[in-house]
Design a protein around this motif. Sequence first.
Motif, PDB file in Angstrom:
ATOM      1  N   PHE A 119       0.901  -1.283  -0.032  1.00  0.00           N
ATOM      2  CA  PHE A 119       0.088   0.100  -0.064  1.00  0.00           C
ATOM      3  C   PHE A 119       0.994   1.294   0.013  1.00  0.00           C
ATOM      4  CE2 PHE A 119      -2.357  -3.360   2.135  1.00  0.00           C
ATOM      5  CZ  PHE A 119      -3.461  -3.638   1.063  1.00  0.00           C
ATOM      6  N   ALA A 120       2.034   1.165  -0.162  1.00  0.00           N
ATOM      7  CA  ALA A 120       2.907   2.328  -0.204  1.00  0.00           C
ATOM      8  C   ALA A 120       3.136   2.745  -1.536  1.00  0.00           C
ATOM      9  CB  ALA A 120       4.294   1.863   0.351  1.00  0.00           C
ATOM     10  N   GLU A 121       1.891   3.461  -1.975  1.00  0.00           N
ATOM     11  CA  GLU A 121       2.065   3.964  -3.676  1.00  0.00           C
ATOM     12  C   GLU A 121       2.709   5.248  -3.632  1.00  0.00           C
ATOM     13  OE1 GLU A 121       1.308   1.989  -5.920  1.00  0.00           O
ATOM     14  OE2 GLU A 121      -0.153   0.310  -5.073  1.00  0.00           O
ATOM     15  N   LYS A 122       3.741   5.043  -4.080  1.00  0.00           N
ATOM     16  CA  LYS A 122       5.026   6.318  -3.911  1.00  0.00           C
ATOM     17  C   LYS A 122       4.511   7.029  -5.302  1.00  0.00           C
ATOM     18  CE  LYS A 122       7.881   5.024  -0.334  1.00  0.00           C
ATOM     19  NZ  LYS A 122       9.211   4.972   0.166  1.00  0.00           N
ATOM     20  N   GLU A 123       4.128   6.402  -6.512  1.00  0.00           N
ATOM     21  CA  GLU A 123       4.106   6.913  -7.508  1.00  0.00           C
ATOM     22  C   GLU A 123       2.693   6.820  -8.180  1.00  0.00           C
ATOM     23  OE1 GLU A 123       7.039   5.211 -10.316  1.00  0.00           O
ATOM     24  OE2 GLU A 123       8.301   4.714  -8.626  1.00  0.00           O
ATOM     25  N   PRO A 124       1.963   7.899  -8.079  1.00  0.00           N
ATOM     26  CA  PRO A 124       0.369   7.638  -8.242  1.00  0.00           C
ATOM     27  C   PRO A 124       0.002   7.204  -9.662  1.00  0.00           C
ATOM     28  CG  PRO A 124       1.334  10.116  -8.185  1.00  0.00           C
ATOM     29  CD  PRO A 124       2.273   9.131  -7.740  1.00  0.00           C
ATOM     30  N   GLU A 125       0.868   7.375 -10.754  1.00  0.00           N
ATOM     31  CA  GLU A 125       0.643   7.239 -12.057  1.00  0.00           C
ATOM     32  C   GLU A 125       0.512   5.656 -12.284  1.00  0.00           C
ATOM     33  OE1 GLU A 125       4.954   7.957 -11.910  1.00  0.00           O
ATOM     34  OE2 GLU A 125       3.106   8.812 -11.191  1.00  0.00           O
ATOM     35  N   VAL A 126       1.142   4.672 -11.453  1.00  0.00           N
ATOM     36  CA  VAL A 126       1.007   3.338 -11.481  1.00  0.00           C
ATOM     37  C   VAL A 126       0.686   2.789 -10.163  1.00  0.00           C
ATOM     38  CG1 VAL A 126       2.907   3.399 -13.046  1.00  0.00           C
ATOM     39  CG2 VAL A 126       3.644   3.113 -10.842  1.00  0.00           C
ATOM     40  N   VAL A 127       0.284   1.660 -10.473  1.00  0.00           N
ATOM     41  CA  VAL A 127      -0.086   0.585  -9.295  1.00  0.00           C
ATOM     42  C   VAL A 127       1.396  -0.294  -9.184  1.00  0.00           C
ATOM     43  CG1 VAL A 127      -1.432  -1.281  -8.208  1.00  0.00           C
ATOM     44  CG2 VAL A 127      -2.288   0.326  -9.533  1.00  0.00           C
ATOM     45  N   ALA A 128       2.208  -0.130  -8.064  1.00  0.00           N
ATOM     46  CA  ALA A 128       3.357  -0.748  -7.683  1.00  0.00           C
ATOM     47  C   ALA A 128       3.534  -2.073  -8.094  1.00  0.00           C
ATOM     48  CB  ALA A 128       3.810  -0.164  -6.343  1.00  0.00           C
ATOM     49  N   HIS A 129       2.746  -2.897  -7.428  1.00  0.00           N
ATOM     50  CA  HIS A 129       3.059  -4.180  -7.574  1.00  0.00           C
ATOM     51  C   HIS A 129       2.554  -4.834  -8.980  1.00  0.00           C
ATOM     52  CE1 HIS A 129      -1.261  -4.390  -6.522  1.00  0.00           C
ATOM     53  NE2 HIS A 129      -1.288  -5.522  -7.099  1.00  0.00           N
ATOM     54  N   ILE A 130       1.818  -4.065  -9.743  1.00  0.00           N
ATOM     55  CA  ILE A 130       1.564  -4.299 -11.140  1.00  0.00           C
ATOM     56  C   ILE A 130       2.331  -3.754 -11.833  1.00  0.00           C
ATOM     57  CG2 ILE A 130      -0.088  -4.132 -12.881  1.00  0.00           C
ATOM     58  CD1 ILE A 130      -0.953  -6.120 -10.748  1.00  0.00           C
ATOM     59  N   ASP A 131       3.166  -2.693 -11.797  1.00  0.00           N
ATOM     60  CA  ASP A 131       4.200  -1.850 -12.413  1.00  0.00           C
ATOM     61  C   ASP A 131       5.225  -3.119 -12.474  1.00  0.00           C
ATOM     62  OD1 ASP A 131       5.092   0.167 -14.065  1.00  0.00           O
ATOM     63  OD2 ASP A 131       6.500   0.521 -12.328  1.00  0.00           O
ATOM     64  N   ILE A 132       5.750  -3.431 -11.223  1.00  0.00           N
ATOM     65  CA  ILE A 132       6.976  -4.310 -11.416  1.00  0.00           C
ATOM     66  C   ILE A 132       6.824  -5.590 -11.838  1.00  0.00           C
ATOM     67  CG2 ILE A 132       8.603  -5.312  -9.381  1.00  0.00           C
ATOM     68  CD1 ILE A 132       8.017  -3.040  -7.727  1.00  0.00           C
ATOM     69  N   ALA A 133       5.327  -6.148 -11.546  1.00  0.00           N
ATOM     70  CA  ALA A 133       5.189  -7.438 -12.061  1.00  0.00           C
ATOM     71  C   ALA A 133       5.341  -7.284 -13.728  1.00  0.00           C
ATOM     72  CB  ALA A 133       3.658  -7.835 -11.706  1.00  0.00           C
ATOM     73  N   ASP A 134       4.884  -6.213 -14.146  1.00  0.00           N
ATOM     74  CA  ASP A 134       5.147  -6.307 -15.604  1.00  0.00           C
ATOM     75  C   ASP A 134       6.641  -6.220 -16.290  1.00  0.00           C
ATOM     76  OD1 ASP A 134       2.235  -6.563 -16.011  1.00  0.00           O
ATOM     77  OD2 ASP A 134       1.960  -4.531 -15.998  1.00  0.00           O
ATOM     78  N   TRP A 135       7.236  -5.223 -15.317  1.00  0.00           N
ATOM     79  CA  TRP A 135       8.654  -5.005 -15.565  1.00  0.00           C
ATOM     80  C   TRP A 135       9.606  -6.341 -15.586  1.00  0.00           C
ATOM     81  CZ3 TRP A 135      12.943  -5.708 -12.013  1.00  0.00           C
ATOM     82  CH2 TRP A 135      13.901  -4.964 -12.630  1.00  0.00           C
ATOM     83  N   ALA A 136       9.017  -7.255 -14.713  1.00  0.00           N
ATOM     84  CA  ALA A 136      10.070  -8.363 -14.630  1.00  0.00           C
ATOM     85  C   ALA A 136      10.133  -9.324 -15.929  1.00  0.00           C
ATOM     86  CB  ALA A 136       9.846  -9.036 -13.153  1.00  0.00           C
ATOM     87  N   ASP A 137      11.428  -9.743 -16.062  1.00  0.00           N
ATOM     88  CA  ASP A 137      11.918 -10.925 -16.763  1.00  0.00           C
ATOM     89  C   ASP A 137      11.950 -12.196 -15.951  1.00  0.00           C
ATOM     90  OD1 ASP A 137      12.194  -9.283 -19.419  1.00  0.00           O
ATOM     91  OD2 ASP A 137      13.854  -8.526 -18.771  1.00  0.00           O
ATOM     92  N   ILE A 138      12.548 -11.795 -14.590  1.00  0.00           N
ATOM     93  CA  ILE A 138      12.725 -13.136 -14.085  1.00  0.00           C
ATOM     94  C   ILE A 138      12.244 -12.510 -12.489  1.00  0.00           C
ATOM     95  CG2 ILE A 138      14.485 -14.459 -12.720  1.00  0.00           C
ATOM     96  CD1 ILE A 138      16.192 -14.104 -15.410  1.00  0.00           C
ATOM     97  N   PHE A 139      11.652 -13.526 -11.665  1.00  0.00           N
ATOM     98  CA  PHE A 139      11.236 -13.499 -10.294  1.00  0.00           C
ATOM     99  C   PHE A 139      11.670 -14.341  -9.522  1.00  0.00           C
ATOM    100  CE2 PHE A 139       8.538 -13.255  -6.752  1.00  0.00           C
ATOM    101  CZ  PHE A 139       8.046 -11.804  -6.721  1.00  0.00           C
TER     102      PHE A 139
END
Length: 401
Positions: free
Chosen positions: A63-83
């Motif tokens: 819930f620490a959404e520091k960037e209002p233009e994105v949803v953090a966990h979805i943004d990172i999920a889409d960014w990742a090649d490897i988790f």
Amino acid sequence: MQGKNIVLAVSGGIAAFKAAALASRLKQSGAHVKVMMTDHAQEFVTPLTFQALTRERVYTDTFAEKEPEVVAHIDIADWADIFIIAPATSNILGKLANGIADDMVTTTALATKASMYAVPAMNVNMYNHPAVQRSMNQLKQDGYRFVEPGEGYLACGWIGKGRMAEPEDIIGFLSHQEKAKKALAGRRVLVTAGPTHEYIDPVRVLTNPSSGKMGFAFARAAADMGAEVTLVAGPVKLETPPGVKRVDVISAADMHHEVMAAAGSQDVVVKAAAVSDYRAKERLAHKEKKTDGTHQIEMERTTDILQELGTLAEKPFLIGFAAESENVESYAQEKLQRKNADMIVANNIASEGTGFNADTNEVFVVQKEKPLVHIPLQSKQAIAETILAMTVDQLEDADKK
């Protein structure tokens, strides 16, 4: 790892200190690394440690959404090649195996389409507990790859399996797996799986107990390695692996038709289906009534699909299977020659932990002009990946000729 976007998820175990070294090594290898931590992980190592090593913000709160233009966990999920989850505790494995998303790590892990890896680290008795093994088996079916823990002295004082793999070994495993993902790129692979049903009358069939698990494992593995995969499946209740084109059939004749129609355009055919050898010579239009005494059904042979594939002028690389109850190796060698296959995968269906409905198998692989390869008891998914890696070597050798 050069240029790869990697999410390193750290869960709460003493091995979290190794995750700091892993983050540093990944960064040095040229990867872009973002770290997220569970609450318990922060009891062992501070987020500041990972921030200093990666020069990136460390994610700890959904819930620490520091960037209002994105949803953090979805943004990172889409960014990742490897988790990669390292260390992966029994707690985090159990949550993910059951679809529980209650923190930053689990919500992101369930939202991403990245390649998923887990590096278990825990007490040896905990690692061997049936509940933990169930979680890992479920995650393996969901597509996770596991970096096996080492054996030795554990922080709890026990000696055994459960020590987190070393950072260098983890990176080597990742590199090998990522390379393997491209090994069949541009190739077409056809896989057959499951049993066939040969109807005697509208309610009675001749069949076998094949679950289709081995064939589906091959289809998933081939797709993961970049192949264009067609799966011809008999009557089974299994989910289609991601990225696989599935064709459902009922009888041996149906399977023969679909396989031969597609065979000419394939680079590899994996004939893992347990196709009926015989069918009733006459299929009755109505249910035959029960009578006293014995009953005879006249049978006729079905078409041998593997043997017909072996006669093609431009034959694809042909992998056949032999489920035997005795003389496994000799029968496999004979079948390799008789069917003009390139590889026969043979197993003893009478052995413990193997056979039609098991999740594991132990096989012997026979190839032309190559020594016998024994693959010890392990998951069918792991066996499929090993055999396809052997197939890639053969295809590359053929391309050089």
